[in-house]
Write a protein that holds these residues in place. Structure first.
Motif, PDB file in Angstrom:
ATOM      1  N   GLY A 108      -0.917  -5.575  11.340  1.00  0.00           N
ATOM      2  CA  GLY A 108      -1.425  -4.267  10.929  1.00  0.00           C
ATOM      3  C   GLY A 108      -0.314  -3.227  10.842  1.00  0.00           C
ATOM      4  N   SER A 109       0.528  -3.213  11.858  1.00  0.00           N
ATOM      5  CA  SER A 109       1.616  -2.227  11.855  1.00  0.00           C
ATOM      6  C   SER A 109       2.490  -2.405  10.623  1.00  0.00           C
ATOM      7  CB  SER A 109       2.484  -2.382  13.110  1.00  0.00           C
ATOM      8  OG  SER A 109       1.742  -2.100  14.261  1.00  0.00           O
ATOM      9  N   TYR A 135      -5.057   5.686  15.661  1.00  0.00           N
ATOM     10  CA  TYR A 135      -4.003   4.730  16.015  1.00  0.00           C
ATOM     11  C   TYR A 135      -3.774   3.843  14.796  1.00  0.00           C
ATOM     12  CZ  TYR A 135      -1.481   0.822  18.033  1.00  0.00           C
ATOM     13  OH  TYR A 135      -0.529  -0.135  18.279  1.00  0.00           O
ATOM     14  N   HIS A 136      -2.518   3.786  14.336  1.00  0.00           N
ATOM     15  CA  HIS A 136      -2.215   2.970  13.162  1.00  0.00           C
ATOM     16  C   HIS A 136      -1.196   1.880  13.463  1.00  0.00           C
ATOM     17  CE1 HIS A 136      -4.495   5.519  10.413  1.00  0.00           C
ATOM     18  NE2 HIS A 136      -3.880   6.578  10.894  1.00  0.00           N
ATOM     19  N   GLY A 137      -0.749   1.766  14.718  1.00  0.00           N
ATOM     20  CA  GLY A 137       0.202   0.710  15.032  1.00  0.00           C
ATOM     21  C   GLY A 137       1.326   1.214  15.909  1.00  0.00           C
ATOM     22  N   GLU A 186      -8.550   6.450   8.690  1.00  0.00           N
ATOM     23  CA  GLU A 186      -9.543   5.392   8.893  1.00  0.00           C
ATOM     24  C   GLU A 186     -10.898   5.970   8.475  1.00  0.00           C
ATOM     25  OE1 GLU A 186      -8.805   3.654  13.160  1.00  0.00           O
ATOM     26  OE2 GLU A 186      -8.103   5.706  12.985  1.00  0.00           O
ATOM     27  N   ASP A 219      -6.829   2.918   6.250  1.00  0.00           N
ATOM     28  CA  ASP A 219      -6.517   1.879   7.231  1.00  0.00           C
ATOM     29  C   ASP A 219      -7.811   1.139   7.559  1.00  0.00           C
ATOM     30  OD1 ASP A 219      -6.133   0.434   9.571  1.00  0.00           O
ATOM     31  OD2 ASP A 219      -4.827   1.912  10.499  1.00  0.00           O
TER      32      ASP A 219
HETATM   33  C1  PLP Z   1      -6.771   1.002  13.064  1.00  0.00           C
HETATM   34  C2  PLP Z   1      -5.545   0.200  13.389  1.00  0.00           C
HETATM   35  N1  PLP Z   1      -4.484   0.251  12.575  1.00  0.00           N
HETATM   36  C3  PLP Z   1      -3.366  -0.467  12.816  1.00  0.00           C
HETATM   37  C4  PLP Z   1      -3.256  -1.277  13.933  1.00  0.00           C
HETATM   38  C5  PLP Z   1      -1.998  -2.047  14.184  1.00  0.00           C
HETATM   39  O1  PLP Z   1      -2.234  -3.410  13.993  1.00  0.00           O
HETATM   40  P1  PLP Z   1      -1.303  -4.501  14.703  1.00  0.00           P
HETATM   41  O2  PLP Z   1      -1.604  -4.481  16.165  1.00  0.00           O
HETATM   42  O3  PLP Z   1      -1.685  -5.795  14.032  1.00  0.00           O
HETATM   43  O4  PLP Z   1       0.111  -4.135  14.419  1.00  0.00           O
HETATM   44  C6  PLP Z   1      -4.334  -1.346  14.812  1.00  0.00           C
HETATM   45  C7  PLP Z   1      -4.261  -2.188  16.014  1.00  0.00           C
HETATM   46  O5  PLP Z   1      -5.011  -2.075  16.955  1.00  0.00           O
HETATM   47  C8  PLP Z   1      -5.509  -0.589  14.543  1.00  0.00           C
HETATM   48  O6  PLP Z   1      -6.556  -0.627  15.361  1.00  0.00           O
END
Ligand code: PLP
Length: 395
Positions: A108-109, A135-137, A186, A219
């Motif tokens: 995700g990150s 939270y995006h990573g 999101e 996201d």
């Molecule tokens: C909404 C959201 N975006 C991005 C991420 C990041 O994903 P990753 O842990 O696979 O890097 C997460 C992880 O929890 C998330 O919940």
């Protein structure tokens, strides 16, 4: 002999001083089993990953079949690999026309990093707008999209040019300007305690992005793949984003992510400079094969729609419990608000004792989450409801 528990604490890099530290030796469907044979119902799906349950037989078969053909061949983007192209074909068929080009990554990150870079490269603009309580990573770019001082200050300097708006605040949308490369949001804020965007807000956000030539990045990393009752959460709003970011539930339990956009936008990563984003293992063929099987299972079994029906069963069964102040969310993505400090932690700990896994949120300590596999059966829902009630009764 030294136990796995001792090895875990001695040699595994830790993320906190209080990990759950369950030792799971087998998982199947909605259940996980520890080394003593105790059974746990996984009501968080490994945090929105196991949407088709643990070890779905079709995913396991696809992974095994791919293992017998090839694993890693070459860095991403050079060779034609059938699991990637078949996946991209099936995925883009489910999406609006302008989401037609899939860039595969590992997580995700990395999907977020790729989308941030793509937006800057395509628009030639320096600024990005994100939202509070998102939270995006955890990589540097993705972390820069988080406005929590506690969690970010130790890692400064972060990526510059990022500012934050309040979620659902229509009055702040005028801060999106001709300098804004992208807005990242999101559709349902996950770590903010499963807070859905308001319909009017999303529509006005899309409109403002159109007016300013800003790319709208959604996201879908937690919300995607049926979790909220649609294949993707943006579909609730009748808008089309410019880029979506995927991971977690994408792989059916295998590690994979992607960002998806229009070919016209995506192509800007191929020149000035070429190799605008590169990744060795992005879209690993074994993960892509798992992802393809998982997406087929979600589509064939109508799991998005099922998530709606099943979510309602939980809501109806628990909404009148005296300890539940409110329930919010969409589909099988639900947050239960509780009265009193420490209640959330108590329910989560009691759940582990009774045999179910629930979870807290990064930015909301008044609610606990459930996000079970979308394959959960009615009987399994009732079984889990009884356990949740027992945990709540103990508050
Ligand atoms: C909404 C959201 N975006 C991005 C991420 C990041 O994903 P990753 O842990 O696979 O890097 C997460 C992880 O929890 C998330 O919940």
């Amino acid at each position: 002999m030294i136990s796995h528990r001792q090895l875990f604490f001695q040699h595994i890099g830790q993320t906190s001083q209080a990990p759950i530290a369950l030792e799971i030796v087998k998982a199947e469907g909605i259940y996980m089993f520890d080394e003593k044979g105790k059974k746990y119902i996984d009501l968080v799906s490994g945090v929105s990953v196991n949407n088709v349950g643990h070890r779905h037989p079709k995913v396991v078969k696809a992974v095994k079949d791919q293992l017998d053909k090839y694993m890693h061949l070459m860095v991403y983007g050079e060779y034609i690999q059938s699991p990637q192209v078949k996946y991209a074909e099936l995925l883009t068929k489910q999406l609006p026309d302008k989401l037609n080009s899939v860039y595969f990554v590992n997580s995700g990150s990395e999907a977020i990093e790729g989308a941030m870079k793509l937006a800057k490269r395509y628009t030639g603009r320096p600024e990005i707008i994100a939202f509070k309580n998102a939270y995006h990573g955890s990589t540097h770019g993705a972390l820069s999209l988080m406005n929590d001082e506690n969690l970010t200050q130790a890692f400064r300097p972060l990526v510059p040019g990022i500012s934050f708006l309040d979620f659902n605040a229509v009055s702040q949308l005028n801060r999106i300007t001709e300098h804004t490369a992208a807005v990242i949001i999101e559709a349902v804020q996950a770590e903010g305690g499963i807070l859905p965007a308001e319909d009017d807000f999303m529509k006005k956000l899309r409109k403002r992005c159109n007016e300013t030539g800003t790319l709208l990045i959604i996201d879908e990393i937690q919300t995607g793949f049926g979790r909220t009752g649609k294949l993707f959460a943006f579909e609730h709003y009748n808008i089309v984003p410019d880029i979506i970011c995927l991971a977690k539930g994408m792989g059916g339990g295998m590690p994979i992510g992607a960002f998806v956009s229009d070919k016209k936008i995506m192509n800007s990563l191929t020149y000035n400079p070429m190799l605008g984003h590169i990744t060795t293992f992005g879209g690993h063929p074994v993960s892509a094969a798992g992802a393809l099987a998982s997406l087929e299972v979600i589509i064939e079994n109508n799991l998005s729609k099922e998530a709606n029906r099943k979510g309602k069963i939980y809501i109806n069964a628990l909404k009148n419990h005296p300890k539940v102040k409110s329930i919010r969310g969409k589909g099988l993505f639900l947050a239960f608000e509780l009265e009193g400090e420490g209640s959330v932690e108590k329910v989560i700990n009691k759940g582990i004792e009774l045999g179910f896994i629930s979870d807290a949120f990064l930015f909301d300590n008044t609610r606990f989450r459930i996000a079970p596999p979308l394959t959960i059966t009615n009987n399994e829902i009732f079984e889990s409801v009884e356990l949740i009630k027992k945990a709540l009764d103990k508050l």
